[in-house]
Design an enzyme around this catalytic site. Structure first.
Site, PDB file in Angstrom:
ATOM      1  N   GLU A   1     -13.015  -1.648  54.048  1.00 53.82           N
ATOM      2  CA  GLU A   1     -12.557  -0.577  53.378  1.00 53.82           C
ATOM      3  C   GLU A   1     -11.972  -0.821  51.954  1.00 53.82           C
ATOM      4  O   GLU A   1     -12.160   0.185  50.873  1.00 53.82           O
ATOM      5  CB  GLU A   1     -11.291  -0.066  54.127  1.00 53.82           C
TER       6      GLU A   1
ATOM      7  N   HIS B   1      -4.139   3.486  67.169  1.00 51.27           N
ATOM      8  CA  HIS B   1      -5.572   3.915  66.949  1.00 51.27           C
ATOM      9  C   HIS B   1      -6.080   4.856  68.104  1.00 51.27           C
ATOM     10  O   HIS B   1      -6.430   4.650  68.883  1.00 51.27           O
ATOM     11  CB  HIS B   1      -6.792   2.712  66.542  1.00 51.27           C
TER      12      HIS B   1
ATOM     13  N   PHE C   1     -17.316   3.535  64.811  1.00 52.50           N
ATOM     14  CA  PHE C   1     -18.358   2.798  65.265  1.00 52.50           C
ATOM     15  C   PHE C   1     -19.520   3.729  65.403  1.00 52.50           C
ATOM     16  O   PHE C   1     -19.504   4.521  65.803  1.00 52.50           O
ATOM     17  CB  PHE C   1     -17.698   2.415  66.832  1.00 52.50           C
TER      18      PHE C   1
ATOM     19  N   HIS D   1      -8.364   4.376  56.709  1.00 53.17           N
ATOM     20  CA  HIS D   1      -8.842   4.285  58.142  1.00 53.17           C
ATOM     21  C   HIS D   1      -8.064   3.113  58.828  1.00 53.17           C
ATOM     22  O   HIS D   1      -7.440   3.038  59.710  1.00 53.17           O
ATOM     23  CB  HIS D   1     -10.492   3.945  58.431  1.00 53.17           C
TER      24      HIS D   1
ATOM     25  N   CYS E   1     -14.289   7.134  66.242  1.00 55.68           N
ATOM     26  CA  CYS E   1     -13.051   6.891  65.633  1.00 55.68           C
ATOM     27  C   CYS E   1     -13.109   8.127  64.455  1.00 55.68           C
ATOM     28  O   CYS E   1     -12.017   8.052  63.787  1.00 55.68           O
ATOM     29  CB  CYS E   1     -12.917   5.677  64.976  1.00 55.68           C
TER      30      CYS E   1
ATOM     31  N   LYS F   1      -2.034   4.019  60.948  1.00 62.13           N
ATOM     32  CA  LYS F   1      -2.008   3.447  62.475  1.00 62.13           C
ATOM     33  C   LYS F   1      -1.292   2.223  62.487  1.00 62.13           C
ATOM     34  O   LYS F   1      -0.983   1.845  63.710  1.00 62.13           O
ATOM     35  CB  LYS F   1      -3.687   2.723  62.376  1.00 62.13           C
TER      36      LYS F   1
END
Lengths: 404, 87
Positions: free
Chosen positions: A305, A331, A390, A294, A162, A326
């Site tokens: 976050e 995403h 990830f 994010h 990501c 997003k």
């Protein structure tokens, strides 16, 4: 050190195939998430995604050439062409040799892989298409962009799930700033809405079944997206010399690794990447006005976050506008950071902050200003765009408004 | 032939014990997953194993985990209900 500016942006997105449509939807808080139409959904539990709609390869590619390009490479090439058109630049052989091509992709040509393996394992085919390998390789997008534009400088792909696009864009930024290249064509591309990918994400139990509601109480998880965004980067001096109009200046890039869990986010790792981006750009926390988060919409990411922002910004965190795009384009994994950089550049240019759409009510674990549901007009000087992958690989870009 | 509830419970506890690396004796029905230090990814893996073994589909979203499976007993009764519903 040389100053690096963005002079062209191109997007292929669930919000439209032009930058104008993309930005109009983002500032209107209009989501591109909906029922999946591009693949069979009878075996899926989660039947929503943010798909690129109204996209026909025949509108963009010669039929003899399109067979070499998986959907993710097509997206990259279409976005790259648009970025070059937006920058109004023509590459001479000398300029092309001084231009880097760095495109991020999380997983490569999964449509090609899915189709080939279905034929092989399900239909017992004895052979697969001869272009299977050049279509699916993860560097295909970078290669196709360099071929399309005739760019002969340093070129490579970056994969960090990501955060792929942010790592790619940050590398391109450092190359232009440091003099390894004078220009860069950079960004990210992803097209992995396949049955196999959807089943994989379903199995992780992190996908929302209704829509993506980042930072909101009652958020049900992430929604898979797809698309591409590409940028022309060049030195400020070079841009001004050729009469180009800079859209935004890239000023900092920071990275870190959590070295912890393969899926769980880590506030300390994220905060270290943010701090590194500020340090790289010679910025103080109080300089930042806007954070393009994010913001995946999972319970874990959004709370973590938020903690990271508190840690990196201290008291100034309360002054930040934080929003997750997003919520509108889903995403897009390896393309996410690129689409989000496009949004952040336009926010700086226009002094309009795109909202976090689908927001319902505050979550005690997410206690910042998330610009819920409605865009906000506010002059912004400096912004950051976060990507946390990830595997614990974090990448943060810092940008500054270019005064006209 | 479908398993009897006691057999289902025993199998469920075996799977949880194996996947979460927790002694079988600690898995009492009113034990909370959080008290047993079962992380959300462990829960995802446990559910995958339960679905495979019993050939069922367990609705579960890690984002709202706190409202779904609080205790070992919640997991056992969800599986029992789904297996009996199938029979």
């Amino acid at each position: 050190m040389r100053r690096v500016v963005v002079t062209g942006i191109g997007v292929v997105s669930p919000l439209g195939l032009t930058l104008d449509r993309f930005w109009a939807a983002l500032t209107a808080g209009r989501s591109g998430i909906g029922p999946i139409g591009s693949i069979p959904t009878d075996r899926l539990t989660v039947k929503i995604a943010a798909e690129v709609r109204d996209y026909d390869p025949a509108d963009h590619f010669d039929p003899r050439k399109v067979g070499f390009l998986d959907r993710f490479s097509q997206f990259a090439v279409v976005a790259a062409r648009a970025a070059v058109a937006d920058a109004k630049i023509a590459f001479s052989p000398e300029t092309a040799a001084r231009t880097a091509t760095v495109v991020g992709t999380g997983v490569g040509g999964l449509h090609t892989l899915d189709e080939s393996f279905q034929k092989l394992y399900r239909d017992n085919a004895t052979r697969v298409h001869p272009f299977t390998i050049p279509r699916l390789m993860i560097n295909a997008a970078t290669s196709q962009v360099s071929m399309e534009l005739g760019l002969t400088g340093p070129a490579f792909s970056v994969a960090s799930a990501c955060a792929s696009a942010n790592h790619a864009i940050g590398a391109a930024f450092h190359m232009v700033r440091g003099g390894v290249a004078d220009l860069a064509l950079t960004g990210g591309s992803e097209a992995c809405i396949t049955v196999g990918t959807m089943k994989g994400w379903e199995a992780m139990r992190v996908m929302a079944s209704d829509t993506c509601r980042p930072f909101s109480k009652g958020r049900g998880g992430m929604v898979l997206g797809e698309g591409a965004a590409c940028f022309v980067f060049e030195t400020l001096d070079g841009a001004l010399a050729r009469g180009a109009t800079p859209i935004a200046e890239i000023v900092g890039f920071g990275m870190s690794a959590d070295a912890g869990d393969i899926t769980a986010p880590d506030a300390d790792g994220a905060a270290r990447a943010i701090a590194a981006a500020l340090a790289d750009g010679g910025l103080a926390p109080a300089d930042i006005d806007y954070v393009n988060a994010h913001g995946t919409g999972t319970a874990a990411n959004d709370a973590t976050e938020t903690v990271a922002l508190h840690r990196a910004f201290g008291d100034h965190a309360r002054q930040l506008c934080v929003s997750s795009s997003k919520s509108m384009f889903g995403h897009a994994l390896g393309a996410a950071g690129a689409l989000e950089l496009a949004a952040t550049c336009l926010a700086l240019r226009d002094g309009v902050i795109p909202p976090t759409a689908n927001y319902r009510e505050p979550d005690p674990a997410c206690d910042l200003d998330y610009v819920p549901n409605e865009a906000r007009t506010r002059p912004i000087r400096t912004a950051i765009s976060n990507s946390f992958a990830f595997g614990g690989l974090n990448a943060v870009l810092a940008l500054q408004r270019v005064e006209a | 032939m479908a398993d009897a509830p006691a057999e289902i419970e025993a199998k469920v506890l075996d799977i949880i014990s194996e996947k979460a690396k927790i002694d079988r004796e600690r898995l009492v029905l009113d034990a909370k997953l959080t008290d047993l230090d079962i992380a959300s990814l462990d829960v995802v893996e446990i559910i995958f194993a339960l679905e495979e073994v019993f050939d069922i589909q367990i609705p579960y979203n890690a984002n709202s985990a706190d409202s779904e499976f609080g205790t070992i007993g919640d997991v056992v009764s969800a599986v029992t209900g789904l297996v009996e519903g199938k029979a």
